[in-house]
Design a protein around this motif. Structure first.
Motif, PDB file in Angstrom:
ATOM      1  N   GLU A  44     -12.431  72.933 -28.582  1.00  0.00           N
ATOM      2  CA  GLU A  44     -13.656  73.193 -27.817  1.00  0.00           C
ATOM      3  C   GLU A  44     -14.748  73.783 -28.709  1.00  0.00           C
ATOM      4  OE1 GLU A  44     -12.854  75.671 -24.493  1.00  0.00           O
ATOM      5  OE2 GLU A  44     -11.507  74.237 -23.519  1.00  0.00           O
ATOM      6  N   GLU A  45     -14.360  74.722 -29.568  1.00  0.00           N
ATOM      7  CA  GLU A  45     -15.346  75.338 -30.463  1.00  0.00           C
ATOM      8  C   GLU A  45     -15.888  74.316 -31.457  1.00  0.00           C
ATOM      9  OE1 GLU A  45     -14.223  78.930 -32.405  1.00  0.00           O
ATOM     10  OE2 GLU A  45     -13.452  79.881 -30.567  1.00  0.00           O
ATOM     11  N   LEU A  46     -14.999  73.510 -32.032  1.00  0.00           N
ATOM     12  CA  LEU A  46     -15.445  72.498 -32.991  1.00  0.00           C
ATOM     13  C   LEU A  46     -16.371  71.494 -32.323  1.00  0.00           C
ATOM     14  CD1 LEU A  46     -12.081  71.809 -34.869  1.00  0.00           C
ATOM     15  CD2 LEU A  46     -14.083  73.001 -35.777  1.00  0.00           C
ATOM     16  N   ASP A  47     -16.055  71.110 -31.110  1.00  0.00           N
ATOM     17  CA  ASP A  47     -16.883  70.159 -30.373  1.00  0.00           C
ATOM     18  C   ASP A  47     -18.263  70.742 -30.088  1.00  0.00           C
ATOM     19  OD1 ASP A  47     -17.581  67.868 -28.964  1.00  0.00           O
ATOM     20  OD2 ASP A  47     -16.668  68.552 -27.091  1.00  0.00           O
ATOM     21  N   SER A  48     -18.303  72.021 -29.741  1.00  0.00           N
ATOM     22  CA  SER A  48     -19.574  72.653 -29.367  1.00  0.00           C
ATOM     23  C   SER A  48     -20.557  72.725 -30.526  1.00  0.00           C
ATOM     24  CB  SER A  48     -19.319  74.059 -28.819  1.00  0.00           C
ATOM     25  OG  SER A  48     -18.843  74.928 -29.849  1.00  0.00           O
ATOM     26  N   VAL A  49     -20.045  72.722 -31.755  1.00  0.00           N
ATOM     27  CA  VAL A  49     -20.936  72.784 -32.925  1.00  0.00           C
ATOM     28  C   VAL A  49     -20.997  71.445 -33.662  1.00  0.00           C
ATOM     29  CG1 VAL A  49     -20.663  75.266 -33.232  1.00  0.00           C
ATOM     30  CG2 VAL A  49     -19.056  73.716 -34.367  1.00  0.00           C
ATOM     31  N   GLY A  50     -20.448  70.407 -33.048  1.00  0.00           N
ATOM     32  CA  GLY A  50     -20.578  69.067 -33.610  1.00  0.00           C
ATOM     33  C   GLY A  50     -19.677  68.763 -34.793  1.00  0.00           C
ATOM     34  N   ARG A  51     -18.618  69.523 -34.969  1.00  0.00           N
ATOM     35  CA  ARG A  51     -17.695  69.268 -36.095  1.00  0.00           C
ATOM     36  C   ARG A  51     -16.582  68.312 -35.616  1.00  0.00           C
ATOM     37  NH1 ARG A  51     -16.637  75.418 -37.837  1.00  0.00           N
ATOM     38  NH2 ARG A  51     -15.045  74.482 -39.198  1.00  0.00           N
ATOM     39  N   ILE A  52     -17.005  67.097 -35.344  1.00  0.00           N
ATOM     40  CA  ILE A  52     -16.134  66.136 -34.671  1.00  0.00           C
ATOM     41  C   ILE A  52     -14.989  65.675 -35.566  1.00  0.00           C
ATOM     42  CG2 ILE A  52     -16.064  63.950 -33.427  1.00  0.00           C
ATOM     43  CD1 ILE A  52     -17.713  66.245 -32.134  1.00  0.00           C
ATOM     44  N   GLN A  53     -15.285  65.417 -36.830  1.00  0.00           N
ATOM     45  CA  GLN A  53     -14.227  64.954 -37.728  1.00  0.00           C
ATOM     46  C   GLN A  53     -13.130  66.010 -37.868  1.00  0.00           C
ATOM     47  OE1 GLN A  53     -13.851  61.788 -39.192  1.00  0.00           O
ATOM     48  NE2 GLN A  53     -11.835  62.710 -39.407  1.00  0.00           N
ATOM     49  N   LEU A 104     -11.569  61.227 -27.316  1.00  0.00           N
ATOM     50  CA  LEU A 104     -11.917  59.888 -27.806  1.00  0.00           C
ATOM     51  C   LEU A 104     -12.746  59.126 -26.777  1.00  0.00           C
ATOM     52  CD1 LEU A 104      -8.478  58.965 -29.392  1.00  0.00           C
ATOM     53  CD2 LEU A 104     -10.632  59.103 -30.655  1.00  0.00           C
ATOM     54  N   PHE A 105     -12.334  59.199 -25.517  1.00  0.00           N
ATOM     55  CA  PHE A 105     -13.056  58.485 -24.469  1.00  0.00           C
ATOM     56  C   PHE A 105     -14.475  59.016 -24.319  1.00  0.00           C
ATOM     57  CE2 PHE A 105     -14.268  57.907 -19.986  1.00  0.00           C
ATOM     58  CZ  PHE A 105     -14.213  56.525 -19.922  1.00  0.00           C
ATOM     59  N   ARG A 106     -14.611  60.336 -24.325  1.00  0.00           N
ATOM     60  CA  ARG A 106     -15.933  60.945 -24.147  1.00  0.00           C
ATOM     61  C   ARG A 106     -16.879  60.584 -25.283  1.00  0.00           C
ATOM     62  NH1 ARG A 106     -17.433  65.743 -25.763  1.00  0.00           N
ATOM     63  NH2 ARG A 106     -15.278  66.351 -26.197  1.00  0.00           N
ATOM     64  N   MET A 107     -16.308  60.324 -26.461  1.00  0.00           N
ATOM     65  CA  MET A 107     -17.140  59.988 -27.618  1.00  0.00           C
ATOM     66  C   MET A 107     -17.307  58.482 -27.806  1.00  0.00           C
ATOM     67  SD  MET A 107     -15.765  62.908 -30.227  1.00  0.00           S
ATOM     68  CE  MET A 107     -15.743  64.620 -29.705  1.00  0.00           C
ATOM     69  N   GLY A 108     -16.812  57.712 -26.863  1.00  0.00           N
ATOM     70  CA  GLY A 108     -17.046  56.275 -26.886  1.00  0.00           C
ATOM     71  C   GLY A 108     -15.970  55.435 -27.520  1.00  0.00           C
ATOM     72  N   PHE A 109     -14.862  56.058 -27.991  1.00  0.00           N
ATOM     73  CA  PHE A 109     -13.767  55.303 -28.611  1.00  0.00           C
ATOM     74  C   PHE A 109     -12.762  54.920 -27.526  1.00  0.00           C
ATOM     75  CE2 PHE A 109     -15.386  58.215 -31.901  1.00  0.00           C
ATOM     76  CZ  PHE A 109     -15.786  57.280 -32.862  1.00  0.00           C
ATOM     77  N   ARG A 110     -13.130  53.936 -26.713  1.00  0.00           N
ATOM     78  CA  ARG A 110     -12.357  53.662 -25.496  1.00  0.00           C
ATOM     79  C   ARG A 110     -11.024  52.988 -25.792  1.00  0.00           C
ATOM     80  NH1 ARG A 110     -17.999  51.820 -23.084  1.00  0.00           N
ATOM     81  NH2 ARG A 110     -18.762  53.867 -22.437  1.00  0.00           N
ATOM     82  N   ASP A 111     -11.005  52.075 -26.746  1.00  0.00           N
ATOM     83  CA  ASP A 111      -9.741  51.430 -27.098  1.00  0.00           C
ATOM     84  C   ASP A 111      -8.721  52.464 -27.565  1.00  0.00           C
ATOM     85  OD1 ASP A 111      -9.849  48.703 -26.538  1.00  0.00           O
ATOM     86  OD2 ASP A 111     -11.057  48.284 -28.294  1.00  0.00           O
ATOM     87  N   GLU A 112      -9.170  53.348 -28.481  1.00  0.00           N
ATOM     88  CA  GLU A 112      -8.274  54.363 -29.016  1.00  0.00           C
ATOM     89  C   GLU A 112      -7.842  55.342 -27.928  1.00  0.00           C
ATOM     90  OE1 GLU A 112     -11.112  53.418 -30.226  1.00  0.00           O
ATOM     91  OE2 GLU A 112     -10.785  52.751 -32.293  1.00  0.00           O
ATOM     92  N   ALA A 113      -8.775  55.681 -27.027  1.00  0.00           N
ATOM     93  CA  ALA A 113      -8.435  56.589 -25.930  1.00  0.00           C
ATOM     94  C   ALA A 113      -7.353  55.974 -25.044  1.00  0.00           C
ATOM     95  CB  ALA A 113      -9.680  56.892 -25.104  1.00  0.00           C
TER      96      ALA A 113
END
Length: 316
Positions: free
Chosen positions: A78-87, A114-123
Motif C-alpha cells: 500500500e505504501e509503495l503504491d501510494s508513492v508510485g513505486r510500482i516496480q 495487476l488488474f487495477r493497473m491494466g494488466f488484465r491477462d496477468e491478473a
C-alpha cells in the motif's frame, strides 16, 4: 560376529540432522524480533526485509510467520503504491511468492494490483491460480469473474453456442482433411474448438496459436478436458510472429481461423492470412484455408445527414 558399531538399517537412509550454526540461528532470532518490533512500529518496509531474511534462512518458521508476513506485505505494498513505486511493489510480491508459491491470498492480492493497473491477462492468471488452490475462495472467484468480463466479450458465448456456425466449420474442416490436408494450424484458437475439430476429423498434426494469455490458458484446459492434450500443440503467440521451424516443425497444409468480426476485417484476418501463405502454409496447390469463401452483404440506409453501412459476416 555382528558389527556392534554399525548403525541399524531402516530400509532407507536416515535423515540428516540439520547442522547447528550458532551465528545463523542468532541472526534468524534477532531478525525475527526486529521484524515483529518494526511491525508494531508500522515500519512495514523494514519489517518486510527482516521477514524475508528469516524465511529464507529458516523455512521452518513459515507456518509461524505466514499471517504476519502477509499483513506486512500488504501494508508495505500500500505504501509503495501510494508513492508510485510500482516496480518495487511487484518485486516484493514476486519475492513473497518465491517463499509461499501456493498462498492463494498473496496470489489474489497480486492479481488485484495487476488488474487495477491494466494488466488484465496477468491478473486473470493469478486469480485462476488462487482458485485452483482454494476453489471456495470467494474473493478470488469474484475477481476472476470480474476480469473475465473484461477479457472475454459476451458475444463469444453466443458464437460458441451457434450450432449452425460450428457445424459449417466442422464440415469444411472434415472435407479438407479428407482431401489430404492433414497438418493443421488454428490461428487465434480461442477456446480451441477449431483445432479440436481438425483432430476429430483425423488430422495427423494440429497446432494452434493464441495471443491472449487468458484464452491461451483456457484453450489448454479445454483441450485437456477433451482428452487431446498430447495431440494438439498450443502456442501463446501471435501468428504473425510464428516461424518454421522455431514454432512449428514444418509448413502446414491447412489453416483454420475465426479471426473475423461483424465487419469481416476488424480482427486482422487479411494480414494473418497473407503472413500464413508466405511463411506457414505449403504452396496453394497442396494447401488451403478454412474459411476460403466470403459473401459480404451491404445495406445502405439513408438518413438526413449520412449513410449507415452494415457489413455481414464470412461464410465457411
Amino acid at each position: 560376529m555382528p558389527n556392534t558399531s554399525a548403525r541399524p538399517k531402516h530400509g532407507r537412509r536416515a535423515r540428516r540432522r540439520r547442522r547447528v550454526d550458532p551465528a545463523r540461528d542468532q541472526l534468524v532470532s534477532s531478525s525475527l524480533e526486529s521484524a515483529q518490533q518494526c511491525l508494531l512500529n508500522q515500519d512495514y518496509g523494514t519489517a518486510f526485509v527482516h521477514y524475508l531474511l528469516v524465511l529464507n534462512l529458516a523455512p521452518v518458521f513459515k507456518d509461524f510467520a505466514q499471517e504476519s508476513f502477509r499483513f506486512t506485505l500488504f501494508k508495505w505494498a500500500e505504501e509503495l503504491d501510494s508513492v508510485g513505486r510500482i516496480q518495487e511493489l511487484f518485486d516484493c510480491y514476486e519475492q513473497a511468492l518465491e517463499i509461499f508459491p501456493a498462498d492463494e491470498v498473496i496470489l489474489n492480492s497480486m492479481g488485484e494490483h495487476l488488474f487495477r493497473m491494466g494488466f488484465r491477462d496477468e491478473a486473470a492468471g493469478h486469480f485462476h491460480k488462487a482458485l485452483k488452490l482454494k476453489p471456495d475462495y470467494p474473493e478470488a472467484r469474484e475477481n476472476f469473474y470480474r476480469v473475465a468480463n473484461w477479457l472475454v466479450e459476451r458475444w463469444h458465448f453466443l458464437m460458441l453456442n451457434d450450432h449452425g456456425r460450428n457445424r459449417k466449420y466442422q464440415q469444411a474442416i472434415q472435407k479438407a482433411v479428407q482431401n489430404g490436408c492433414n497438418t493443421v494450424l488454428d490461428i487465434g484458437t480461442g477456446t480451441g474448438i477449431l483445432g479440436m475439430c481438425a483432430k476429430k476429423a483425423g488430422a495427423a498434426e494440429v497446432y494452434a496459436c493464441e495471443l491472449s494469455k487468458t484464452m491461451y490458458e483456457l484453450a489448454c484446459e479445454v483441450v485437456a478436458a477433451n482428452g487431446m492434450e498430447g495431440s494438439i500443440k498450443i502456442l501463446h503467440k501471435k501468428s504473425l510472429e510464428m516461424e518454421v521451424p522455431t514454432d512449428i516443425p514444418h509448413r502446414v497444409s491447412l489453416v483454420v481461423t475465426e479471426t473475423v468480426d461483424a465487419g469481416l476485417f476488424g480482427e486482422g484476418i487479411i494480414e494473418s492470412l497473407i503472413h500464413a501463405w508466405h511463411h506457414l502454409l505449403l504452396p496453394p496447390k497442396i494447401s488451403t484455408v478454412v474459411p476460403s469463401v466470403k459473401t459480404t452483404f451491404q445495406m445502405f440506409q439513408k438518413s438526413s445527414s449520412s449513410f449507415n453501412c452494415i457489413l455481414a459476416n464470412l461464410e465457411g
